[in-house]
Design an enzyme around this catalytic site. Structure first.
Site, PDB file in Angstrom:
ATOM      1  N   GLU A  20      -3.147  -1.736   9.063  1.00 14.27           N
ATOM      2  CA  GLU A  20      -2.495  -0.902   8.056  1.00 14.27           C
ATOM      3  C   GLU A  20      -3.345   0.333   7.754  1.00 14.27           C
ATOM      4  O   GLU A  20      -2.812   1.427   7.539  1.00 14.27           O
ATOM      5  CB  GLU A  20      -2.247  -1.709   6.783  1.00 14.27           C
ATOM      6  CG  GLU A  20      -1.093  -2.689   6.889  1.00 14.27           C
ATOM      7  CD  GLU A  20      -0.669  -3.222   5.543  1.00 14.27           C
ATOM      8  OE1 GLU A  20      -0.069  -2.460   4.767  1.00 14.27           O
ATOM      9  OE2 GLU A  20      -0.956  -4.406   5.265  1.00 14.27           O
ATOM     10  N   LYS A  44       0.802  -1.227   0.000  1.00 14.80           N
ATOM     11  CA  LYS A  44       0.000   0.000   0.000  1.00 14.80           C
ATOM     12  C   LYS A  44       0.834   1.276   0.000  1.00 14.80           C
ATOM     13  O   LYS A  44       0.570   2.206  -0.768  1.00 14.80           O
ATOM     14  CB  LYS A  44      -0.932   0.021   1.213  1.00 14.80           C
ATOM     15  CG  LYS A  44      -2.014  -1.054   1.184  1.00 14.80           C
ATOM     16  CD  LYS A  44      -2.910  -0.923   2.405  1.00 14.80           C
ATOM     17  CE  LYS A  44      -3.978  -1.993   2.411  1.00 14.80           C
ATOM     18  NZ  LYS A  44      -4.877  -1.877   3.584  1.00 14.80           N
ATOM     19  N   HIS A  79      -2.995   5.036   8.819  1.00 16.82           N
ATOM     20  CA  HIS A  79      -3.184   6.244   7.998  1.00 16.82           C
ATOM     21  C   HIS A  79      -3.999   7.328   8.706  1.00 16.82           C
ATOM     22  O   HIS A  79      -4.106   8.445   8.204  1.00 16.82           O
ATOM     23  CB  HIS A  79      -3.883   5.882   6.681  1.00 16.82           C
ATOM     24  CG  HIS A  79      -3.032   5.097   5.728  1.00 16.82           C
ATOM     25  ND1 HIS A  79      -2.088   5.686   4.926  1.00 16.82           N
ATOM     26  CD2 HIS A  79      -2.987   3.783   5.448  1.00 16.82           C
ATOM     27  CE1 HIS A  79      -1.500   4.757   4.191  1.00 16.82           C
ATOM     28  NE2 HIS A  79      -2.022   3.588   4.486  1.00 16.82           N
TER      29      HIS A  79
END
Length: 325
Positions: free
Chosen positions: A188, A118, A192
């Site tokens: 994950e 990513k 962010h």
């Protein structure tokens, strides 16, 4: 084509379902944190999932499993004739995927590796290995999931209508019934959020993740993410990375997507017209379908390149995936 899957969480298990009806690929190898399984005649999906869920590792699979604290290394040494691996692994810490690539290089393995990575910075770490990958005889396909991946490739194709690209905006909606089926993926995504980073998300206990999701009613709203679509489109010569934005909503309590996943490519044509192409994924395609399907399509493309003696690092914006029948 004989293929392996590294990582056997939600994504790895979904990958076996994608492979099950395929005639061109045979699933023969898999590894998790505690062990691995290998059968040259093919692994049984139902038995593998049952053993993993009941006992926590494919290493307990009889007679094809082996418990190991060095599962990737031992599997690669044991599993002869595997053409390529899908790295269905969490990229936590951010350098993990690059460390796995280096492990394959050091083992002297030759073949195809595909990831669904990513973060931009994670791809930058892989770029540092591109010469070593080429010299090792490895064809590495990076960013080959949904985004980056399917949507990045769509943007690269749509860009051909324009002489200049003004913006590429990717918006995704993901719905899953139970976040625990995709623990690593959700961590994950949490990385962010404002106030979080990769290390903080990685260190969170399941209870802490659950508490955060309770605060947000199960929704993760993500904006201006550090997503490798930007560096992939820049490397492909389509636009500078500052013209690419990625964001979306993940619903961890509902399998229905909270919004439609799409990519919008805005640019100027040779006639001077400003226009926008929009490519929208069907709402009934799951995250797993949109990640694993392209990953194996890129694995097939990578195997074709490898057979032609073409090695090194490639991205989903550079190579067309090949449909796996």
């Amino acid at each position: 084509m004989r293929v392996g899957i590294l990582g056997f969480g939600g994504l790895g298990q979904a990958a076996t379902a994608v492979l099950a009806p395929k005639q061109e690929m045979l699933w023969v190898a898999a590894a998790d944190q505690k062990g691995y399984a290998y059968s040259p005649t093919g692994l049984n999906r139902d038995r593998c999932i049952s053993v993993y869920r009941d006992q926590g590792s494919l290493g307990y699979l009889e007679p094809n499993g082996t418990l190991s604290s060095q599962s990737i290394e031992e599997l690669v040494k044991t599993a002869a004739g595997v053409d390529g691996y899908f790295l269905a692994l969490p990229n936590l810490p951010n350098s993990f995927m690059a460390s796995v690539a280096r492990q394959f290089i050091e083992l002297g393995w030759r073949g195809v590796l595909v990831d669904a990575i990513k973060r931009t910075s994670a791809v930058e770490l892989l770029l540092e290995l591109q010469d070593e990958l080429k010299q090792a005889g490895i064809t590495y396909m990076s960013g080959c999931g949904a985004t980056p991946g399917l949507l990045t490739a769509a943007a690269a194709l749509a860009a051909q209508s324009y002489t200049e690209i003004h913006s590429v905006n990717i918006t995704f909606g993901v719905g899953i019934a139970n976040w625990e089926a995709y623990r690593a993926t959700i961590r994950e995504d949490i990385a962010h959020l404002d106030g979080y980073d990769v290390e903080r998300a990685r260190a969170m206990s399941d209870a802490e993740v659950e508490a955060l999701l309770n605060e947000t009613n199960g929704l993760l709203k993500l904006e201006n993410m550090e997503h490798a679509d930007d560096i992939m489109l820049e490397l492909a010569g389509i636009c500078s990375r500052d013209r690419v934005t990625v964001g979306g909503i993940v619903d961890t309590r509902n399998p229905k997507k909270p919004l439609s996943t799409n990519v919008q490519i805005t640019g100027r044509t040779f006639e001077g017209k400003i226009s926008t192409h929009t490519f929208t994924l069907g709402d009934d395609t799951s995250m797993a379908a949109n990640v694993c399907g392209p990953a194996f399509g890129y694995l097939k493309a990578g195997i074709q390149l490898h057979k032609r003696g073409i090695y090194g690092l490639f991205t989903a914006a550079e190579i067309m995936p090949q449909f796996v029948r």
